[in-house]
Design a protein around this motif. Structure first.
Motif, PDB file in Angstrom:
ATOM      1  N   ASN A  48     -10.184  -1.771   1.138  1.00  0.00           N
ATOM      2  CA  ASN A  48     -10.416  -3.102   0.561  1.00  0.00           C
ATOM      3  C   ASN A  48     -10.843  -3.014  -0.897  1.00  0.00           C
ATOM      4  N   PHE A  49     -10.845  -1.797  -1.437  1.00  0.00           N
ATOM      5  CA  PHE A  49     -11.277  -1.599  -2.818  1.00  0.00           C
ATOM      6  C   PHE A  49     -10.251  -2.195  -3.779  1.00  0.00           C
ATOM      7  N   MET A  58       5.299   8.077  -2.090  1.00  0.00           N
ATOM      8  CA  MET A  58       6.194   8.545  -1.035  1.00  0.00           C
ATOM      9  C   MET A  58       5.648   8.253   0.369  1.00  0.00           C
ATOM     10  N   VAL A  59       4.364   8.368   0.544  1.00  0.00           N
ATOM     11  CA  VAL A  59       3.778   8.236   1.874  1.00  0.00           C
ATOM     12  C   VAL A  59       3.229   6.837   2.131  1.00  0.00           C
ATOM     13  N   GLY A  60       2.776   6.186   1.092  1.00  0.00           N
ATOM     14  CA  GLY A  60       2.089   4.909   1.257  1.00  0.00           C
ATOM     15  C   GLY A  60       2.963   3.737   1.609  1.00  0.00           C
ATOM     16  N   SER A  96      -5.710   3.971  -6.273  1.00  0.00           N
ATOM     17  CA  SER A  96      -7.143   3.665  -6.131  1.00  0.00           C
ATOM     18  C   SER A  96      -7.608   3.835  -4.691  1.00  0.00           C
ATOM     19  N   ASP A  97      -6.782   3.411  -3.727  1.00  0.00           N
ATOM     20  CA  ASP A  97      -7.120   3.615  -2.314  1.00  0.00           C
ATOM     21  C   ASP A  97      -7.280   5.101  -2.006  1.00  0.00           C
ATOM     22  N   THR A 122      -4.986   9.946   8.408  1.00  0.00           N
ATOM     23  CA  THR A 122      -5.919   8.885   8.780  1.00  0.00           C
ATOM     24  C   THR A 122      -7.174   8.878   7.909  1.00  0.00           C
ATOM     25  N   THR A 123      -7.489  10.008   7.296  1.00  0.00           N
ATOM     26  CA  THR A 123      -8.662  10.081   6.427  1.00  0.00           C
ATOM     27  C   THR A 123      -8.357   9.602   5.015  1.00  0.00           C
TER      28      THR A 123
END
Length: 90
Positions: A26-27, A51-53, A60-61, A19-20
């Motif tokens: 929004n970048f 893999m996780v996203g 960048s996020d 979660t962190t």
């Protein structure tokens, strides 16, 4: 009993990490600046994000979240180091 507590704590830390750091922002990278990083770090970060996203998280996020947390945790110390350094007078 101790093993169950350790597993619960690890699961909690893993959820906190997700979660962190593994949340879209929004970048927009095109609005930022280029920064060069070690190839090994880039490879590891890219693999993690891919893999996780699930296609919803960019490198960048991830880096934005990582740096934001660093500034949140150490901003006061960073300002103190800066204020105590020899600054050039222009």
């Amino acid at each position: 009993m101790k093993n169950a507590k350790q597993k619960s704590k690890k699961a909690s830390l893993t959820a906190e990490y997700k979660t962190t750091f593994l949340m879209p922002t929004n970048f927009l990278a095109r609005n930022g600046k280029t920064v060069y990083i070690n190839k090994e770090f880039h490879h590891k970060f890219t693999q993690l994000v891919f893999m996780v996203g699930g296609g919803k998280l960019t490198l960048s996020d991830y880096l934005h979240n990582l740096l934001q947390q660093h500034f949140d945790d150490f901003g006061a110390e960073m300002r103190e180091v800066y204020n105590n350094s020899d600054k050039l007078n222009f």
